[in-house]
Scaffold this motif. Structure first.
Motif, short mmCIF file in Angstrom:
data_model
loop_
_atom_site.label_atom_id
_atom_site.label_comp_id
_atom_site.label_asym_id
_atom_site.label_seq_id
_atom_site.Cartn_x
_atom_site.Cartn_y
_atom_site.Cartn_z
N PRO A 1 6.95 9.47 4.94
CA PRO A 1 5.72 8.53 5.24
C PRO A 1 5.47 7.34 3.71
N ALA B 1 4.18 4.49 3.87
CA ALA B 1 3.24 3.68 4.55
C ALA B 1 1.82 2.99 3.80
N GLY B 2 2.33 3.82 1.97
CA GLY B 2 0.67 3.94 1.62
C GLY B 2 0.56 3.00 0.65
N GLY C 1 0.35 2.20 -2.87
CA GLY C 1 0.44 2.67 -4.31
C GLY C 1 0.05 1.88 -5.23
N THR C 2 -1.55 2.32 -5.33
CA THR C 2 -1.94 0.96 -5.86
C THR C 2 -2.14 2.24 -7.28
N ARG C 3 -1.93 3.36 -7.67
CA ARG C 3 -1.61 3.26 -9.46
C ARG C 3 -0.33 3.08 -10.02
N LYS D 1 6.50 0.23 -4.13
CA LYS D 1 7.49 1.33 -4.99
C LYS D 1 8.36 2.19 -4.20
N GLN E 1 2.95 1.97 10.53
CA GLN E 1 1.56 2.69 10.53
C GLN E 1 1.09 1.38 10.44
N PRO F 1 -3.53 1.90 6.28
CA PRO F 1 -3.19 3.18 5.53
C PRO F 1 -4.23 4.43 5.61
N LEU F 2 -4.27 4.89 6.75
CA LEU F 2 -5.31 6.10 7.05
C LEU F 2 -5.54 7.39 6.11
N GLY F 3 -3.85 7.20 6.09
CA GLY F 3 -3.79 8.99 5.26
C GLY F 3 -2.67 9.43 6.08
#
Ligand code: UTP
Length: 271
Positions: free
Chosen positions: A8, A10-11, A13-15, A25, A103, A106-108
């Motif tokens: 996966p 598709a997040g 990457g806010t951190r 990232k 995806q 980004p639902l999880g």
């Protein structure tokens, strides 16, 4: 045999902001090599033949990275640099084994895995979270050996500080098999340290049964409003699917946080 892996990607990457505001990232260099290539090399060495990337429109640069043939061909024609030829060969090798799935939102992680359902052929598959690098010993390879021996699902595991349990999926043990392998009784996503069942955390390597898709299809959002793979795993455990927590021997590098990302380059440079 485990031949397919899901990754996966598709997040948001806010951190790692601001690095991730326009950049994926997973392509960020770790000691001069994009993080995702370490993950792909781990898969190849573990005998994986096909990798399914879950990306989003925002992460299309990941696909472009593997599909930049005209650019490479033109440069190679002009410069005839053997280093570039080798890099291109490596990209072609990766490209051959990657399928892309989208995806939209980004639902999880659970929702990301669900998107790959139609591509999964065998009874079990590998899933890797690319933020979690494990170096010095191939974790996926060890987990596949455990899967073969016990014919079960497997999750990579590591003991974490009690105060930090809220960052991870945490499990408790039903039965100890040996010093490195435990049959899991239950697993919970990001528990409050006061109520955590243990300090045994799940790290981003999973061997999952195809039956997990039946759980994911009906799964409601959990902690933080996201659809978590951990919640689907807990439902499978309740249905008596055997899950083994495998304490891996390699060194864990958390590349999903700024501090961890910076540290990962230093650790890899030492090898
Ligand atoms: P994380 O939630 O840990 O990372 O997802 P993130 O969302 O990318 O980054 P932060 O938390 O905002 O900093 C773990 C993995 O699952 C993927 C991510 O790309 C990451 O590789 N993921 C997460 C998806 O593919 N889809 C999602 O909906 C959520």
């Amino acid at each position: 045999m485990i031949k397919q892996a899901i990754i996966p990607l598709a997040g948001l990457g806010t951190r790692l902001l601001p690095l991730t505001s326009v950049f994926a990232k997973e392509l960020l260099p770790i000691n001069g090599k994009p993080g995702i290539e370490y993950i792909l090399d781990e898969c190849i060495e573990a005998g994986i033949k096909e990798v399914i990337f879950v990306i989003s429109k925002k992460k299309i640069m990941i696909k472009n990275y593997f599909y930049n043939d005209k650019f490479y061909k033109d440069i190679i024609k002009k410069k005839k640099d053997p280093r570039i030829v080798n890099e291109y060969k490596k990209i072609l090798k990766y490209k051959k084994m990657i399928k892309f799935v989208f995806q939209d939102k980004p639902l999880g992680t659970g929702d990301a895995v669900l998107k790959t359902m139609r591509f999964i052929k065998d009874k079990y598959f590998l899933m890797l979270l690319p933020d979690d690098l494990i170096i010095k010993k191939n974790c996926s390879k060890s987990m596949i050996a455990i899967h073969k021996k016990f014919n079960s699902s497997v999750m990579a595991s590591m003991s974490v500080h009690k105060k930090e349990v809220a960052r991870w999926g945490i499990y408790n043990v039903k039965k100890k098999i040996d010093n490195a392998n435990f049959i899991i009784k239950s697993v919970v996503e990001k528990p409050n340290p006061k109520h955590a069942p243990s300090n045994k955390a799940v790290i981003g390597r999973y061997i999952l049964p195809k039956t997990i898709f039946n759980k994911l299809k009906n799964l409601k959002p959990g902690k933080g409003g996201e659809i978590h793979i951990t919640d689907a795993i807990e439902l499978l455990i309740n249905d008596n699917e055997k899950f083994i927590g495998h304490k891996f021997f390699g060194k864990y590098l958390d590349c999903g946080t700024m501090k961890g990302y910076i540290n990962s380059t230093m650790e890899i440079a030492k090898i």
